[in-house]
Design a protein around this motif. Structure first.
Motif, PDB file in Angstrom:
ATOM      1  N   LYS A   1       0.856  -1.182   0.000  1.00 30.35           N
ATOM      2  CA  LYS A   1       0.000   0.000   0.000  1.00 30.35           C
ATOM      3  C   LYS A   1       0.894   1.233   0.000  1.00 30.35           C
ATOM      4  O   LYS A   1       2.085   1.163   0.322  1.00 30.35           O
ATOM      5  N   SER A   2       0.303   2.372  -0.354  1.00 26.88           N
ATOM      6  CA  SER A   2       1.086   3.579  -0.631  1.00 26.88           C
ATOM      7  C   SER A   2       0.835   4.655   0.418  1.00 26.88           C
ATOM      8  O   SER A   2      -0.256   4.749   0.989  1.00 26.88           O
ATOM      9  N   ARG A   3       1.850   5.491   0.623  1.00 26.81           N
ATOM     10  CA  ARG A   3       1.678   6.670   1.467  1.00 26.81           C
ATOM     11  C   ARG A   3       2.577   7.786   0.977  1.00 26.81           C
ATOM     12  O   ARG A   3       3.596   7.563   0.322  1.00 26.81           O
ATOM     13  N   THR A   4       2.180   9.002   1.304  1.00 25.59           N
ATOM     14  CA  THR A   4       2.934  10.186   0.909  1.00 25.59           C
ATOM     15  C   THR A   4       4.015  10.487   1.943  1.00 25.59           C
ATOM     16  O   THR A   4       3.759  10.467   3.149  1.00 25.59           O
ATOM     17  N   ILE A   5       5.223  10.759   1.451  1.00 23.96           N
ATOM     18  CA  ILE A   5       6.350  11.142   2.297  1.00 23.96           C
ATOM     19  C   ILE A   5       6.734  12.572   1.930  1.00 23.96           C
ATOM     20  O   ILE A   5       6.845  12.909   0.755  1.00 23.96           O
ATOM     21  N   SER A   6       6.940  13.397   2.946  1.00 23.92           N
ATOM     22  CA  SER A   6       7.094  14.837   2.694  1.00 23.92           C
ATOM     23  C   SER A   6       8.520  15.351   2.839  1.00 23.92           C
ATOM     24  O   SER A   6       8.765  16.539   2.640  1.00 23.92           O
ATOM     25  N   LYS A   7       9.476  14.474   3.167  1.00 21.38           N
ATOM     26  CA  LYS A   7      10.857  14.946   3.320  1.00 21.38           C
ATOM     27  C   LYS A   7      11.806  13.943   2.683  1.00 21.38           C
ATOM     28  O   LYS A   7      11.483  12.751   2.554  1.00 21.38           O
ATOM     29  N   PRO A   8      12.984  14.372   2.244  1.00 20.11           N
ATOM     30  CA  PRO A   8      13.951  13.462   1.619  1.00 20.11           C
ATOM     31  C   PRO A   8      14.355  12.331   2.570  1.00 20.11           C
ATOM     32  O   PRO A   8      14.481  12.536   3.784  1.00 20.11           O
ATOM     33  N   ILE A   9      14.563  11.151   2.018  1.00 23.41           N
ATOM     34  CA  ILE A   9      14.901   9.970   2.790  1.00 23.41           C
ATOM     35  C   ILE A   9      16.239   9.411   2.311  1.00 23.41           C
ATOM     36  O   ILE A   9      16.448   9.215   1.114  1.00 23.41           O
ATOM     37  N   GLU A  10      17.146   9.174   3.232  1.00 24.20           N
ATOM     38  CA  GLU A  10      18.441   8.602   2.897  1.00 24.20           C
ATOM     39  C   GLU A  10      18.587   7.161   3.382  1.00 24.20           C
ATOM     40  O   GLU A  10      19.432   6.420   2.885  1.00 24.20           O
ATOM     41  N   HIS A  11      17.754   6.757   4.358  1.00 28.82           N
ATOM     42  CA  HIS A  11      17.889   5.441   4.957  1.00 28.82           C
ATOM     43  C   HIS A  11      16.509   4.941   5.373  1.00 28.82           C
ATOM     44  O   HIS A  11      15.648   5.744   5.768  1.00 28.82           O
ATOM     45  N   PRO A  12      16.245   3.633   5.302  1.00 30.92           N
ATOM     46  CA  PRO A  12      14.930   3.109   5.690  1.00 30.92           C
ATOM     47  C   PRO A  12      14.485   3.509   7.089  1.00 30.92           C
ATOM     48  O   PRO A  12      13.286   3.664   7.342  1.00 30.92           O
ATOM     49  N   SER A  13      15.435   3.669   8.006  1.00 26.38           N
ATOM     50  CA  SER A  13      15.082   4.020   9.386  1.00 26.38           C
ATOM     51  C   SER A  13      14.438   5.402   9.493  1.00 26.38           C
ATOM     52  O   SER A  13      13.793   5.712  10.505  1.00 26.38           O
ATOM     53  N   GLU A  14      14.598   6.225   8.466  1.00 26.76           N
ATOM     54  CA  GLU A  14      13.989   7.560   8.475  1.00 26.76           C
ATOM     55  C   GLU A  14      12.525   7.532   8.062  1.00 26.76           C
ATOM     56  O   GLU A  14      11.815   8.522   8.232  1.00 26.76           O
ATOM     57  N   LEU A  15      12.073   6.416   7.524  1.00 27.62           N
ATOM     58  CA  LEU A  15      10.674   6.288   7.136  1.00 27.62           C
ATOM     59  C   LEU A  15       9.820   5.922   8.342  1.00 27.62           C
ATOM     60  O   LEU A  15      10.270   5.198   9.239  1.00 27.62           O
ATOM     61  N   PRO A  16       8.586   6.382   8.388  1.00 29.43           N
ATOM     62  CA  PRO A  16       7.718   6.035   9.520  1.00 29.43           C
ATOM     63  C   PRO A  16       7.281   4.577   9.464  1.00 29.43           C
ATOM     64  O   PRO A  16       7.116   4.003   8.387  1.00 29.43           O
ATOM     65  N   LYS A  17       7.109   3.976  10.630  1.00 26.59           N
ATOM     66  CA  LYS A  17       6.460   2.668  10.684  1.00 26.59           C
ATOM     67  C   LYS A  17       4.995   2.861  10.306  1.00 26.59           C
ATOM     68  O   LYS A  17       4.454   3.964  10.389  1.00 26.59           O
ATOM     69  N   TRP A  18       4.360   1.770   9.908  1.00 27.60           N
ATOM     70  CA  TRP A  18       2.960   1.854   9.473  1.00 27.60           C
ATOM     71  C   TRP A  18       2.250   0.606   9.947  1.00 27.60           C
ATOM     72  O   TRP A  18       2.876  -0.318  10.466  1.00 27.60           O
ATOM     73  N   ASN A  19       0.945   0.553   9.803  1.00 29.47           N
ATOM     74  CA  ASN A  19       0.207  -0.642  10.208  1.00 29.47           C
ATOM     75  C   ASN A  19      -0.771  -1.070   9.121  1.00 29.47           C
ATOM     76  O   ASN A  19      -1.073  -0.308   8.197  1.00 29.47           O
ATOM     77  N   TYR A  20      -1.249  -2.291   9.228  1.00 25.91           N
ATOM     78  CA  TYR A  20      -2.269  -2.785   8.307  1.00 25.91           C
ATOM     79  C   TYR A  20      -3.138  -3.807   9.030  1.00 25.91           C
ATOM     80  O   TYR A  20      -2.827  -4.230  10.149  1.00 25.91           O
ATOM     81  N   ASP A  21      -4.215  -4.194   8.373  1.00 21.84           N
ATOM     82  CA  ASP A  21      -5.177  -5.139   8.936  1.00 21.84           C
ATOM     83  C   ASP A  21      -4.694  -6.561   8.699  1.00 21.84           C
ATOM     84  O   ASP A  21      -4.893  -7.123   7.631  1.00 21.84           O
ATOM     85  N   GLY A  22      -4.073  -7.149   9.696  1.00 26.20           N
ATOM     86  CA  GLY A  22      -3.542  -8.495   9.561  1.00 26.20           C
ATOM     87  C   GLY A  22      -4.605  -9.570   9.451  1.00 26.20           C
ATOM     88  O   GLY A  22      -4.333 -10.660   8.943  1.00 26.20           O
ATOM     89  N   SER A  23      -5.835  -9.270   9.890  1.00 24.40           N
ATOM     90  CA  SER A  23      -6.904 -10.268   9.764  1.00 24.40           C
ATOM     91  C   SER A  23      -7.310 -10.466   8.310  1.00 24.40           C
ATOM     92  O   SER A  23      -7.906 -11.484   7.958  1.00 24.40           O
ATOM     93  N   SER A  24      -7.002  -9.496   7.456  1.00 21.42           N
ATOM     94  CA  SER A  24      -7.335  -9.598   6.037  1.00 21.42           C
ATOM     95  C   SER A  24      -6.226 -10.244   5.214  1.00 21.42           C
ATOM     96  O   SER A  24      -6.390 -10.466   4.008  1.00 21.42           O
TER      97      SER A  24
END
Length: 432
Positions: free
Chosen positions: A96-119
């Motif tokens: 799934k997709s999300r908008t990122i508003s600042k430059p990213i140099e490393h995966p650790s700079e990206l926010p964690k996210w969640n999803y519906d694991g029951s699906s």
């Protein structure tokens, strides 16, 4: 397997701030479209071409292609991150997709996210939240520009890896000092089969019937021998654009079946690169209206199955005198044959029959230049006294995190008794 010399010096993908946008891969690439060169000034990459508005079947003007091809970089600093993870079956990919508003140099700079694991079959409905941890970044060949693909692994809200998260355990093994010091290289040969959408029968085969016998199809050319080359080529280029270390591709023995090779990749990168390459292939076949199958034996009978041969070496194997380390690794692998087979892909017993360039699933074997063995050693490796081994047992649907970590664990960390080693050496007629 295509010749692989050395892994890329850039082990961790970085996103260049001013990278030129690529032409997004859209469904219209698979049909005839009128293209017109945009003569207004100097454009970046795909911006020099514009798709005319095309009338759809119902007579309305379809301008969706123009929207899909929009380059956002002149108008906003925002970009799109496609979060990708492995679903509940252990082989399906979700995103799934999300908008990122600042430059990213490393995966650790990206926010964690969640999803519906029951699906996705990964959590109960009453406690369905699963957390995505970004782990690796690749450029997005579909959206182009500064947009990215993000390989994630999956955790409970309390931070525990869920059962289908095989990356977590692999990362632990690859961070072990003994493993780090050996700098394990992997070159993985991913085979796959293309199926017709409605009938689930191989591409190029007559519906309900069979083509001529195997023989002319492997690395063949011609409308009666090669089925799906455009998909293979599109995937090849898309992977290179994304930053995946693809080293080659070829048509396979069974018509409608293809292979691409990824590597050498170091440690955990091998799993990340294979999973993202599979995701890209799923997206391309989606656009082409073709079904991707990783079944290890898609067609029963006198037809080759689909594997994921894994070429492997350590620093010691690659140095002078490394052939002794290769033989020692083969001894260790023989002692854990059952553990490896159980982790090498579902349905693999239908493929590892001792026929069609496979060894029997029940018996461990090795040989030089022998494609009917569990482990193959190349002639050049034998001649030079150093190099790599090829594990031919993994199925096409194997989890690369599991296979690569298990190879490293068995050959570097596993310490059998001297008695067990001696018995295994005697059984394999090997002097170590």
């Amino acid at each position: 397997m295509a010749q692989i010399l050395a892994p890329s010096s850039q082990w961790q993908m970085r996103i260049a701030k001013n990278s030129a946008p690529a032409s997004p891969m859209t469904a219209k690439m698979w049909s005839s479209l009128v293209l017109k060169q945009n003569k207004k000034g100097t454009a970046k990459s795909s911006a020099k071409f514009r798709v005319f508005a095309v009338k759809s079947e119902n007579g309305t003007i379809n301008r969706m292609e123009d929207l899909l091809n929009l380059d956002l970089t002149p108008y906003t600093n925002n970009f799109i991150a496609e979060y990708i993870w492995i679903g509940g079956s252990g082989i399906d990919l979700r995103s799934k997709s999300r908008t990122i508003s600042k430059p990213i140099e490393h995966p650790s700079e990206l926010p964690k996210w969640n999803y519906d694991g029951s699906s996705t079959g990964q959590a109960p409905g009453e406690d369905s939240e699963v957390i995505l941890y970004p782990q690796a970044i690749f450029k997005d060949p579909f959206r182009g520009g500064n947009n990215i693909l993000v390989m994630c692994d999956t955790y409970t809200p309390q931070g525990e890896p869920i059962p289908t998260n095989k990356r977590h355990r692999a990362a632990e093994i690859f961070s072990n000092k003994k493993v780090v010091d050996e700098v394990p290289w992997f070159g993985i040969e991913q085979e796959y089969t293309l199926l017709q959408t409605n009938v689930k029968w191989p591409l190029g085969w007559p519906v309900g019937g069979y083509p001529g016998p195997q023989g002319p199809y492997y690395c063949g050319a011609g409308a009666d021998k090669s089925f799906g080359r455009d998909i293979s080529d599109a995937h090849y280029k898309a992977c290179l654009y994304a930053g995946i270390n693809v080293s080659g591709t070829n048509g396979e023995v069974m018509p409608g079946q293809w292979e691409y090779q990824v590597g050498p990749s170091v440690g955990i990168d091998a799993g990340d690169h294979i999973w993202i390459s599979r995701y890209i292939l799923e997206r391309i076949t989606e656009q082409a209206g073709v079904v991707l199958s990783l079944d290890p034996k898609p067609i029963e009978g006198d037809w080759n199955g689909a594997g994921c041969h894994t070429n492997y070496s350590t620093k010691t194997m690659r140095e002078e005198g490394g052939y002794e380390a290769i033989k020692k690794a083969i001894l260790n692998l023989s002692l854990r044959h059952k553990e490896h087979i159980s982790a090498y892909g579902e349905g693999n017993e239908r493929r590892l029959t001792g026929k069609h360039e496979t060894a029997s699933i029940d018996t461990f074997s090795w040989g030089v230049a022998n494609r009917g063995c569990s482990i193959r050693v190349g002639r050049e490796t034998e001649k030079q006294g150093k190099g790599y081994l090829e594990d031919r047992r993994p199925a096409s649907n194997m989890d690369p995190y599991v296979v690569t970590a298990l190879l490293a664990e068995t050959t570097i960390l596993y310490e059998p008794t001297l008695e067990a080693e001696a018995l295994a050496a005697q059984k394999l007629s090997m002097n170590v």
